[in-house]
Design an enzyme around this catalytic site. Structure first.
Site: not given
Length: 516
Positions: A43, A184, A203, A222, A226-227, A241, A306
């Site tokens: 990003r 996002k 988030h 990130s 989380k994943t 997410d 990713r």
């Protein structure tokens, strides 16, 4: 905004064929597609803007994150994007839904310059079984990487731009091919919209036990896990997410996963590994070996590699994207100082404190220019995507925690035995053991020690985890250096919380304290 050939809601197989024909992607040995995003591999937060208007001006938390742009400048760039799509020979359009809870979902339309972007949108957002002929989008996204801004005339900071127009319900994206900007930007829109309906946008990832009784939420930036941690073979994945929390329970905004790939191993993350290798997955900036297989260890292009794949690629996912009211909330952090305990129990005020703090170490690659972990505080564990004022999100958290009597834990997936570069990352095995113990209720009433620097209650026993791991000071060879490092981090917490001038003293007092 239609070309001579507009492909509307095309099947994924067709989009795969088009993306290969157009040489947008390379096909890997497994059948997954690989794309390289060039200059922008993460990003670009300095290029994100929100259109300022009388309707939104007093609602937005303006500052370094939420930067205003005038309607006039937006109109100039919107016209550039519109003209581009009108001139394109082929345009790919995807209609989808955002939000699994029909009461709080929106209709989405995404205009894509590239076929692989349409695959991304098809996988990521929630697919509609039957799209009506009179489908009307509540939000429209235009993604045109070939359109660039001129900072001198367009009011931007560079050639790239991501602009949210809440009044017109439009988002325009230019110059960057990084797929995460689409994701996002839509998330940010939901985070503006839902609090005004008393729905808490988060988030976070979420999963539920196989019996459907115990929903858990994992907040985190990130790279905090989380994943990885929500994709648990012993539980069912709701989403990895972005979620909402309403009177009906927890619901996924999305229908797919956008997972980090760097150093992924089949042994430690079998579900994600399998999903990435399936036909139709789109893998971003991962090096391919000569035999067409992935080199997940390589950071040649970025550490922020990713992959996008549909949620159903995870075998035990929840197709509805909906779970009940959560029993556990877990705040994930990846502490690069190596001083936070791997798990701590939080009371109500501590939960508010750490939600506002949103501490982690920013990991390499998730934003342009980040090469190694940096300590960062991101309110709500997602400040870059939360456009409203802080107390809006804090009050929603407190209301829902109190209403549903939720237990809250802080889990550190970062370093132990020293800071980044000296110590080592807490193993996935140990972190999974901690998460399992939390979700099984084993830590609800366990004995705890008091961490006087971080003002935390730390469990002294967790099944499957060595006792010394639970006390980070025990893993440092130099105890004085540990105390010094812990105090430095505590001071950063203290400095950061001062920016929230509306927060009660009881919350301020719940944070870290400097040890004498």
């Amino acid at each position: 905004m239609l070309s001579d050939k507009t492909y509307h809601n095309s099947p994924v197989d067709f989009l795969i064929k088009k993306s290969l024909e157009r040489k947008e992607v390379i096909q890997s040995k497994s059948g997954a597609l690989v794309t390289y995003t060039g200059k922008y591999t993460g990003r670009s937060p300095g290029d994100r803007f929100i259109v300022d208007s009388p309707l939104t001006h007093d609602k937005i938390n303006w500052g370094k994150v939420n930067v205003p742009i005038s309607k006039e400048k937006y109109n100039l760039l919107y016209q550039k994007v519109s003209n581009f799509f009108d001139a394109e020979k082929e345009v790919f359009v995807v209609d989808a839904e955002v939000g699994a809870d029909k009461k709080h979902s929106i209709n989405l339309r995404v205009y894509c310059q590239y076929a692989y972007q349409a695959i991304f949108a098809t996988h990521l957002f929630r697919r509609l079984k039957d799209i009506p002929a009179d489908f009307k989008p509540d939000l429209t996204v235009y993604c045109a990487p070939s359109v660039t801004a001129d900072p001198k005339t367009d009011g931007t900071n560079s050639e790239a731009f991501v602009i949210l127009n809440f009044d017109d319900k439009k988002i325009i994206i230019g110059a960057t091919k990084y797929l995460g900007e689409i994701k996002k930007a839509v998330f940010s829109y939901m985070n503006y919209l839902l609090p005004q309906k008393n729905v808490f946008p988060m988030h976070c990832s979420a999963n539920i036990d196989v019996e459907g009784k115990t929903t858990a939420i994992f907040f985190g930036l990130s790279g905090t896990g989380k994943t990885t941690l929500s994709a648990d073979p012993e539980r069912r994945l709701i989403g990895d997410d972005e979620h909402g929390w309403s009177e009906n329970g927890v619901f996924n905004f999305e229908g797919g996963c956008y997972a980090k790939c760097i150093n992924i191993k089949k042994e430690s993350e079998p579900q994600i590994w399998s999903a990435i290798h399936k036909k139709g997955a789109v893998v971003e900036n991962v090096v391919l070996n000569n035999d067409g297989d992935f080199d997940f260890a390589s950071d040649k292009f970025t550490e922020n590699t990713r992959a996008i794949y549909p949620l159903e690629s995870i075998d035990n996912s929840v197709p509805s994207g909906i779970g009940g009211q959560p029993k556990y909330v877990i705040f994930l952090t990846a502490d690069g100082f190596g001083v936070l305990p791997p798990v701590a129990k939080l009371d109500f005020n501590q939960s508010a404190y750490h939600f506002l703090s949103g501490y982690t170490s920013k990991l390499a690659g998730t934003e342009c220019g980040v090469k190694e972990p940096q300590p960062t505080f991101s309110a709500f564990f997602g400040e870059p995507f939360m456009p409203l004022k802080p107390m809006v999100y804090l009050n929603l958290l407190r209301d829902y925690l109190k209403k549903y009597d939720v237990k809250i834990y802080l889990v550190n997936t970062g370093w132990t035995g020293g800071a980044y570069g000296v110590g080592e990352r807490i193993s996935i095995h140990d972190t999974r053991s901690i998460i399992t113990a939390i979700l099984n209720g084993q830590l609800d009433d366990v004995a705890c020690r008091y961490d006087k620097i971080f003002n935390l209650s730390v469990p002294t026993k967790v099944t499957g985890v060595e006792d010394k791991i639970l006390d980070p000071s025990e893993s440092w060879s130099d105890k004085e250096k540990y105390i010094d490092s812990a105090n430095k981090l505590a001071q950063q917490f203290v400095n950061n919380i001062k920016k929230f001038t509306d927060v009660e003293q009881s919350i301020i007092n719940s944070g870290p304290r400097i040890s004498e």
